[in-house]
Write a protein that holds these residues in place. Sequence first.
Motif, mmCIF file in Angstrom:
data_model
loop_
_atom_site.group_PDB
_atom_site.id
_atom_site.type_symbol
_atom_site.label_atom_id
_atom_site.label_comp_id
_atom_site.label_asym_id
_atom_site.label_seq_id
_atom_site.Cartn_x
_atom_site.Cartn_y
_atom_site.Cartn_z
ATOM 1 N N ARG A 1 -2.222 0.807 8.618
ATOM 2 C CA ARG A 1 -1.182 1.146 7.631
ATOM 3 C C ARG A 1 -1.345 2.569 7.073
ATOM 4 N NH1 ARG A 1 -0.281 -2.906 2.996
ATOM 5 N NH2 ARG A 1 1.341 -1.354 2.659
ATOM 6 N N ASP B 1 4.025 3.346 7.458
ATOM 7 C CA ASP B 1 3.235 2.328 6.762
ATOM 8 C C ASP B 1 3.555 0.922 7.251
ATOM 9 O OD1 ASP B 1 1.791 0.709 5.151
ATOM 10 O OD2 ASP B 1 2.922 1.136 3.323
ATOM 11 N N ASP C 1 -2.992 0.321 -4.282
ATOM 12 C CA ASP C 1 -1.896 -0.646 -4.163
ATOM 13 C C ASP C 1 -2.465 -1.968 -3.660
ATOM 14 O OD1 ASP C 1 0.204 -2.249 -3.379
ATOM 15 O OD2 ASP C 1 0.903 -0.911 -1.800
ATOM 16 N N GLU D 1 6.126 6.458 4.781
ATOM 17 C CA GLU D 1 5.548 6.348 3.441
ATOM 18 C C GLU D 1 5.988 7.544 2.604
ATOM 19 O OE1 GLU D 1 3.807 4.244 1.765
ATOM 20 O OE2 GLU D 1 2.966 5.441 0.142
ATOM 21 N N GLU E 1 1.184 -1.676 -9.809
ATOM 22 C CA GLU E 1 0.592 -0.811 -8.794
ATOM 23 C C GLU E 1 0.633 0.606 -9.341
ATOM 24 O OE1 GLU E 1 2.680 -1.304 -5.149
ATOM 25 O OE2 GLU E 1 2.257 0.714 -4.433
ATOM 26 N N GLU F 1 -0.619 5.440 4.998
ATOM 27 C CA GLU F 1 0.206 5.696 3.808
ATOM 28 C C GLU F 1 0.261 7.200 3.582
ATOM 29 O OE1 GLU F 1 1.619 3.303 1.472
ATOM 30 O OE2 GLU F 1 0.423 1.504 1.684
ATOM 31 N N ASP G 1 -3.667 4.317 -1.500
ATOM 32 C CA ASP G 1 -2.235 4.402 -1.182
ATOM 33 C C ASP G 1 -1.742 5.841 -1.303
ATOM 34 O OD1 ASP G 1 0.494 4.076 -0.961
ATOM 35 O OD2 ASP G 1 0.617 2.375 -2.297
HETATM 36 CA CA CA Z 1 1.619 1.030 -0.406
#
Ligand code: CA
Length: 667
Positions: free
Chosen positions: A471, A383, A576, A364, A610, A473, A561
């Motif tokens: 995930r 990520d 995001d 990320e 985003e 980030e 994010d």
């Molecule tokens: Ca993202």
Amino acid sequence: MTLAPLNLFVAHRGRSSRQHITCRNRCGDACSRPAPNSSDNEYFGDIVAAMSRRSALRVGGVAVLAIGAGSVLAACGTGEKPAATETSISPAAAPDSPAGMRFDSVAVNTEDAVVIPDGYQQRVVIGWGDPVLPGAPVFDIAGQTGAAQRQQFGFNNDFAALLPITGRPDRFLLVVNHEYNSPQFMFPGYDPDAPTREQFDVEVAALGLSVVEVERSPQGGLRPVLGRYNRRITADTPFILDGPAAGADTVKTVADPTGRAVLGTFANCAGGVTPWGTVLSGEENFHTYFGSAEGTALPDPDKAKRYGVLAEPSEHRWETFDPRFDLGATPNEVNRFGCVIEVDPWDPASVPVKHSALGRFKHEGATVHVTDDGTVVVYTGDDERFDYMYKFVSANKIRPGDTAHNMRLLSEGTLYVATLSGQNPGSGTWIPLLHSGTDVAESLVDGFTAQDVAVFTRLAADRAGATKMDRPEDFEANPKTGKVYVALTNNDKRGTEGKPGPDGANPRNENKNGQVLEITDDHAGTTFTWDLLLVCGDPAAADTYYGGFDKSKVSPISCPDNLAFDSQGNLWISTDGNALEGNDGLFAVALDGPNRGETKQFLTVPIGAETCGPVVTDDLITVSVQHPGEGDEYSLDNPLSHWPDGGGAPARPAVVAVWRDNGNIGV
Ligand code: CA
Ligand code: FEO
Ligand code: CA
Ligand code: CA
């Protein structure tokens, strides 16, 4: 400004509100495919979670919800979004908010605009197609060429760094990543089954980074200058590969038999700034630019699959124009991407470096913390659903003023991956994977050479028993306390059939809204403790937690994010794919004292966009507005968004600055 109907943005297959077209363009449709981590790596946390699946989610030491399959979270999976309640938005300017957060929260909305608090101003700094280099042609969206794009600001701006220029108090270097291309929103009449050579040439030039000198504008905000530092780095700019992967057989190609000279960077998502003035940038979804004819034999398909690399035509079809993107013709080229890169923005002629000592995965970003003795610690997340958190600890120490020495600091040191255990709060251990030295490197993972750890880091971390996260980030260390924060965006597959269930740090099944982890790390050491700062989502829902703050007084946040800190020590979070109703935004979160967990929305970005790359200074904030108007049913010919140019103009990604009429931000 127009209000778009809420039902325009139906959740992509019941997940976050991220549109399918965004997932295809950015991640090669990762959300519709199985998560690449199918390792049976079962760590202690899985076992604890399995035992306690019906126990309580513990946040702030308090049990708040019994969880398990079919929990309240299933509501997120149906596409039935919780209504944005009046109580959850727009808390008044609270005089008792901490310094830096004293602004009127922006309400949930779906406007085609950047919405900011009353009393603040905004202005676009630079957007797609604006000149970066002297002589850049005027942007012509209907007749864009690769040659023009090489001199202009790239597409889909993400991470941004704003570096003061010594001796010029009103001037800065703005360094920006261009993460991915959305060709449907770049080219009139784009046909995804038959992109043209000219479109390929534009795409290669639209990725990478921009370095742009900016100055304070008399009208407020910042404006670009055609200064001597200005530079475009693209998907074919020469790079040096250093660290243990350099020279490995798995990174050698016919064009580069040394395995040390790589062309280009792309899929650059988040990043970081080093104390010696360089910029780090993470190559994330690099796999989407490599493809082949269906069924092409890959040298090691299992290793490729762990990175989402598949023998099939790619989303962007670059393999039809250049054999280095063809997995059949040049099978090792893909192994040269997925790095943390380092760019010296002060020397436009410098050759940027890919640091393989920091491992190869879907970085990320990369953020730096320096210990009291000058050791450099770089935190970096992978990520992907069920992937891992890493850190790199330098072997050598910073020497103030010695840039040549400091630019070697990320070449020698130890790469670790995290295991977490316990319920909230819990503890963790950093497991060493790889020592990188001056001339030698040592693998610390059984069955892997040092070169294999550097090139196939995900598989080495599987073997080491790393903890599968939701995930990972952005990381960011609080400059005031040294505590480290990690945004865990979401993981709609947690707890689904055949996949790990919840654990202390990833406490929810089918996690649509994500969480923010707070780590107290022995930075150069191997142990840490952790707790959950935020369990994001509808504040009215029982499964959310806002640091212990009164949830009736917070702005709802979903899918954290990118992270940044202000000088007061407040955490700023961009989102995001907001899984609640409303556009993505930028939020400030208080961390200490009675306000801990107070969460206020500072701005929202236009519909379909985003919020990326926040830069938070005392008197100015910038964010990158990425993919405005990117929706499944829309295109350049049929735009959903007209931001920032308005009228009938199609949307352009751009960086926007926000400041206050009088005085600093939030005081
Ligand atoms: Ca993202
Ligand atoms: Fe580019 Fe991790 O999002
Ligand atoms: Ca950050
Ligand atoms: Ca992002």
